[in-house]
Write a protein that holds these residues in place. Structure first.
Motif, mmCIF file in Angstrom:
data_model
loop_
_atom_site.group_PDB
_atom_site.id
_atom_site.type_symbol
_atom_site.label_atom_id
_atom_site.label_comp_id
_atom_site.label_asym_id
_atom_site.label_seq_id
_atom_site.Cartn_x
_atom_site.Cartn_y
_atom_site.Cartn_z
ATOM 1 N N ALA A 169 0.804 -1.239 0.000
ATOM 2 C CA ALA A 169 0.000 0.000 0.000
ATOM 3 C C ALA A 169 0.836 1.289 0.000
ATOM 4 O O ALA A 169 0.515 2.221 -0.739
ATOM 5 C CB ALA A 169 -0.965 -0.012 1.176
ATOM 6 N N PRO A 170 1.909 1.371 0.798
ATOM 7 C CA PRO A 170 2.696 2.625 0.762
ATOM 8 C C PRO A 170 3.296 2.916 -0.608
ATOM 9 O O PRO A 170 3.468 4.082 -0.967
ATOM 10 C CB PRO A 170 3.798 2.381 1.795
ATOM 11 C CG PRO A 170 3.252 1.351 2.714
ATOM 12 C CD PRO A 170 2.400 0.464 1.855
ATOM 13 N N VAL A 171 3.613 1.878 -1.399
ATOM 14 C CA VAL A 171 4.188 2.085 -2.725
ATOM 15 C C VAL A 171 3.218 2.880 -3.595
ATOM 16 O O VAL A 171 3.610 3.690 -4.424
ATOM 17 C CB VAL A 171 4.517 0.730 -3.402
ATOM 18 C CG1 VAL A 171 5.122 0.936 -4.771
ATOM 19 C CG2 VAL A 171 5.435 -0.084 -2.523
ATOM 20 N N VAL A 172 1.922 2.616 -3.373
ATOM 21 C CA VAL A 172 0.893 3.269 -4.165
ATOM 22 C C VAL A 172 0.721 4.733 -3.761
ATOM 23 O O VAL A 172 0.284 5.564 -4.548
ATOM 24 C CB VAL A 172 -0.446 2.514 -3.990
ATOM 25 C CG1 VAL A 172 -1.520 3.116 -4.839
ATOM 26 C CG2 VAL A 172 -0.256 1.059 -4.315
ATOM 27 N N THR A 173 1.080 5.028 -2.525
ATOM 28 C CA THR A 173 0.909 6.387 -2.029
ATOM 29 C C THR A 173 2.040 7.269 -2.553
ATOM 30 O O THR A 173 3.197 6.898 -2.472
ATOM 31 C CB THR A 173 0.917 6.376 -0.488
ATOM 32 O OG1 THR A 173 0.146 5.269 -0.046
ATOM 33 C CG2 THR A 173 0.337 7.645 0.064
ATOM 34 N N SER A 174 1.672 8.415 -3.077
ATOM 35 C CA SER A 174 2.671 9.296 -3.683
ATOM 36 C C SER A 174 3.692 9.784 -2.653
ATOM 37 O O SER A 174 3.378 10.006 -1.491
ATOM 38 C CB SER A 174 1.963 10.491 -4.300
ATOM 39 O OG SER A 174 2.771 11.623 -4.225
ATOM 40 N N MET A 175 4.951 9.943 -3.090
ATOM 41 C CA MET A 175 6.014 10.334 -2.176
ATOM 42 C C MET A 175 5.777 11.711 -1.546
ATOM 43 O O MET A 175 6.156 11.944 -0.413
ATOM 44 C CB MET A 175 7.352 10.294 -2.912
ATOM 45 C CG MET A 175 8.555 10.375 -1.992
ATOM 46 S SD MET A 175 8.485 9.247 -0.577
ATOM 47 C CE MET A 175 9.740 8.069 -0.997
ATOM 48 N N VAL A 176 5.130 12.614 -2.285
ATOM 49 C CA VAL A 176 4.832 13.935 -1.719
ATOM 50 C C VAL A 176 3.870 13.765 -0.535
ATOM 51 O O VAL A 176 4.076 14.335 0.544
ATOM 52 C CB VAL A 176 4.211 14.870 -2.785
ATOM 53 C CG1 VAL A 176 3.826 16.201 -2.167
ATOM 54 C CG2 VAL A 176 5.180 15.082 -3.935
ATOM 55 N N VAL A 177 2.839 12.954 -0.731
ATOM 56 C CA VAL A 177 1.858 12.711 0.333
ATOM 57 C C VAL A 177 2.525 12.010 1.513
ATOM 58 O O VAL A 177 2.345 12.398 2.673
ATOM 59 C CB VAL A 177 0.686 11.863 -0.208
ATOM 60 C CG1 VAL A 177 -0.207 11.393 0.923
ATOM 61 C CG2 VAL A 177 -0.121 12.659 -1.228
ATOM 62 N N VAL A 178 3.328 10.990 1.210
ATOM 63 C CA VAL A 178 4.033 10.262 2.266
ATOM 64 C C VAL A 178 4.890 11.227 3.092
ATOM 65 O O VAL A 178 4.879 11.202 4.321
ATOM 66 C CB VAL A 178 4.900 9.142 1.648
ATOM 67 C CG1 VAL A 178 5.882 8.594 2.664
ATOM 68 C CG2 VAL A 178 4.019 8.029 1.118
#
Lengths: 352, 288
Positions: A169-178
């Motif tokens: 799931a974290p891979v799907v989350t954009s790095m800016v959002v992360v």
């Protein structure tokens, strides 16, 4: 192969070729040329050819020795605390070559002699060191985590697909959002991480300033990056695990091999190519660290998280020194190319 | 033996919490007022949308940021790039794989060599190139020449349509489609374009799905490039929008609402194409 038709072949390929020429080949050549000039974003002066000045400014480094203060008899002088006194280092000279003057990067001592390391662009050297440091933090940690996860979800157990999805799931989350969400997790006073540490520390208050501390900021970003990316490597390693012949494990078990021995002598050798590939791609990605730094720390505190790409954008865009920023990017490219070439050699020797 | 299995599940549960925790925290907090976000921090409530939940943060975000505009910008940029990218790259792969012509081997090698060059190296020179590039714009119903690509949607699209890796994906896929299909179509009088459009592309659905996911993710997550070429709000993409919003607000709940909205489309694509998605992303990694 299909029909021979020179015109049609070119016609089908032309749009992509044209666009690749525009978006990759042209800027790539422009980068090479640009770094030999003093081009700025907006400048009243015409752009001039300056040879290797940009690279000299980037890469100049020299070490000057500072001798201890001696009295007439030749004995070393010490101050009240017993520390050796050194000759005041010579003031930094004005340069006539148009390059910025040398500045002190650091000091080290060997025996009774003291040495001063001087460079023309201290931030570049910090960025270089930070980038390598980040690679050293994130690559082993992320791949170690990915390997662990892959081994955990490899065997058919109930809920295996769900766990894989969770880790991915974290891979799907954009790095800016992360980066934004983790900036809150790392918050000094009310960040989730300090709060959880507080609960584990028996209900006390933990107030670690993760991103505001020179020593912790880069490892904190590395930890977050590993969290974001590990699921990706896990999937690749899972594919690698599936290609290992199950009979090898059976044979090992018949020989009485423990689980650790099976891992050491069957799993790891079987994953050699996969792991080489994963290490190289993760390393190259780590070299390009930018988003996390730009969102979370803006290179700080005190340049502790400035990376090569951050320095390139900072000087090439925000300070409008386009040619210089492009030169930093070229140094980054040569590093990445070096890693890719090393991978080829390793992959090549593995095939033989 | 059962103890071992129990331990394994315990470990998996803890790890799941670590990997999902921040995402659950983001989504849950987006529904809560700030006081409750802080008071929930020391319990499992931090990860659950419970208590005084409302859509207030979402309303505030839409009111305070031109989020809707940025969202539409990003959707447009991503969608157009995906569509044109699939067309242009599959055509190139077809030209290289299905037609015989002079120089094609060299060109294929060149395209593969381009994979080594990271975009970070090209960003600054490309910025200088597009700064002074003309474009035909529409102004008050008539056509005008615009002197720069800065602050436009096309500057965020055109450089990313052609993609060496996507060409490579299509090339590999076309290799496995038997030539007999082409021959049969040719017997029926089909020309090259018809073979491409009617025979190869309908057979290439898996690779089209993969290319869609790869291109969409790359475009939706664009950050470095728009920072360099977009200054105003009109053509700002959503990643720059959220970064700027994050920079000027102290309201956690609102930032989390913004972050949730940004994540939603990707999550949607992920849920719909889950199997394909994981394979594509892993496949994208395996390009070496």
């Amino acid at each position: 192969m299909g029909a021979r038709n020179d015109k049609k072949g070119i016609a089908f390929t032309f749009p992509a070729l044209f666009l690749l020429g525009f978006s990759i080949i042209l800027p790539f050549l422009a980068a090479a040329v640009m770094t030999l000039t003093d081009q700025r974003m907006l400048s009243p002066n015409p752009t001039e050819f300056v040879g290797l000045d940009n690279y000299k400014r980037l890469l100049s480094i020299r070490v000057q020795s500072v001798p201890p203060v001696l009295d007439d008899a030749g004995t070393i002088q010490r101050d009240a605390e017993g520390n050796i006194r050194y000759v005041r280092s010579a003031p930094i000279e004005r340069t006539s070559d148009g390059l910025p003057p040398y500045q002190e990067l650091g000091v080290f001592s060997i025996g009774n002699s003291r040495y001063v390391v001087q460079v023309r662009d201290p931030i570049f050297w910090k960025a270089l060191a930070n980038t390598f440091l980040f690679v050293l933090f994130v690559v082993p940690f992320q791949i170690g985590a990915a390997l662990g996860l892959a081994l955990l979800v490899k065997n058919p157990i109930l809920g295996r697909t769900a766990f894989r999805t969770f880790f991915f799931a974290p891979v799907v989350t954009s790095m800016v959002v992360v980066s934004i969400v983790w900036a809150f997790l790392y918050n000094e006073n009310s960040g989730l991480i300090n709060q959880i540490l507080g609960v584990f520390a028996g209900g006390g208050v933990v107030a670690i300033n993760w991103l505001g501390n020179e020593t912790l900021a880069l490892p904190a970003i590395a930890l977050m990056s590993a969290w974001q990316g590990a699921g990706f490597q896990m999937i690749i390693i899972l594919a690698g695990l599936q290609s290992i012949d199950e009979q090898l494990y059976e044979a090992a078990r018949l020989d009485g091999a423990s689980e650790w021995q099976q891992f050491r002598h069957v799993t790891l050798p079987g994953l050699k190519n996969t792991l080489t590939f994963v290490v190289v791609t993760t390393t190259i990605a780590a070299f390009s660290l930018f988003v996390q730094v730009d969102v979370m720390t803006q290179g700080g505190p005190n340049d502790a998280t400035t990376t090569l790409i951050y320095h390139a954008v900072q000087s090439g865009f925000r300070e409008q020194d386009v040619a210089y920023g492009a030169s930093v990017a070229v140094v980054y490219f040569l590093l990445v190319l070096g890693v890719a070439l090393i991978q080829r050699r390793i992959a090549g020797s593995a095939e033989r | 033996m059962n103890l071992k299995l129990a331990l394994r599940y315990l470990l998996l549960a803890i790890l799941s919490m670590i990997f999902l925790g921040p995402i659950l925290f983001m989504v849950s907090s987006s529904f809560k007022p700030d006081e409750q976000i802080f008071s929930d921090l020391r319990s499992m409530r931090a990860f659950l949308p419970v208590g005084d939940v409302s859509l207030d943060n979402y309303e505030q975000v839409f009111a305070q940021s031109r989020l809707f505009l940025y969202f539409i910008n990003s959707v447009l940029i991503s969608a157009i790039t995906v569509i044109l990218g699939i067309l242009v790259n599959s055509m190139a792969a077809f030209g290289l794989q299905r037609v015989v012509w002079r120089g094609q081997a060299l060109l294929l090698a060149l395209i593969l060599a381009l994979l080594v060059i990271p975009f970070e190296v090209l960003a600054i020179p490309l910025m200088m190139i597009v700064a002074k590039l003309p474009w035909i714009g529409v102004d008050a119903g008539g056509l005008t020449i615009v002197g720069s690509w800065f602050n436009s949607l096309h500057v965020q699209i055109v450089p990313f349509i052609a993609n060496a890796f996507v060409i490579f994906l299509f090339y590999q896929f076309f290799k496995d489609i038997p030539l007999e299909l082409d021959d049969a179509a040719r017997m029926d009088g089909a020309n090259l374009w018809q073979i491409y459009w009617r025979i190869l592309m309908p057979n290439a659905k898996p690779v089209i799905a993969t290319a869609t996911i790869i291109l969409f993710l790359a475009m939706w997550n664009q950050y470095l490039w728009p920072i360099l070429v977009i200054q105003g709000q009109e053509t700002r993409p959503i990643m720059v929008g959220i970064q700027q919003f994050f920079g000027r607000t102290a309201d956690w709940g609102q930032v989390m609402a913004y972050a949730t909205i940004v994540t939603l489309p990707v999550l949607l694509v992920f849920v719909v194409f889950q199997r394909r998605f994981v394979q594509s992303v892993a496949g994208a990694g395996l390009k070496g």
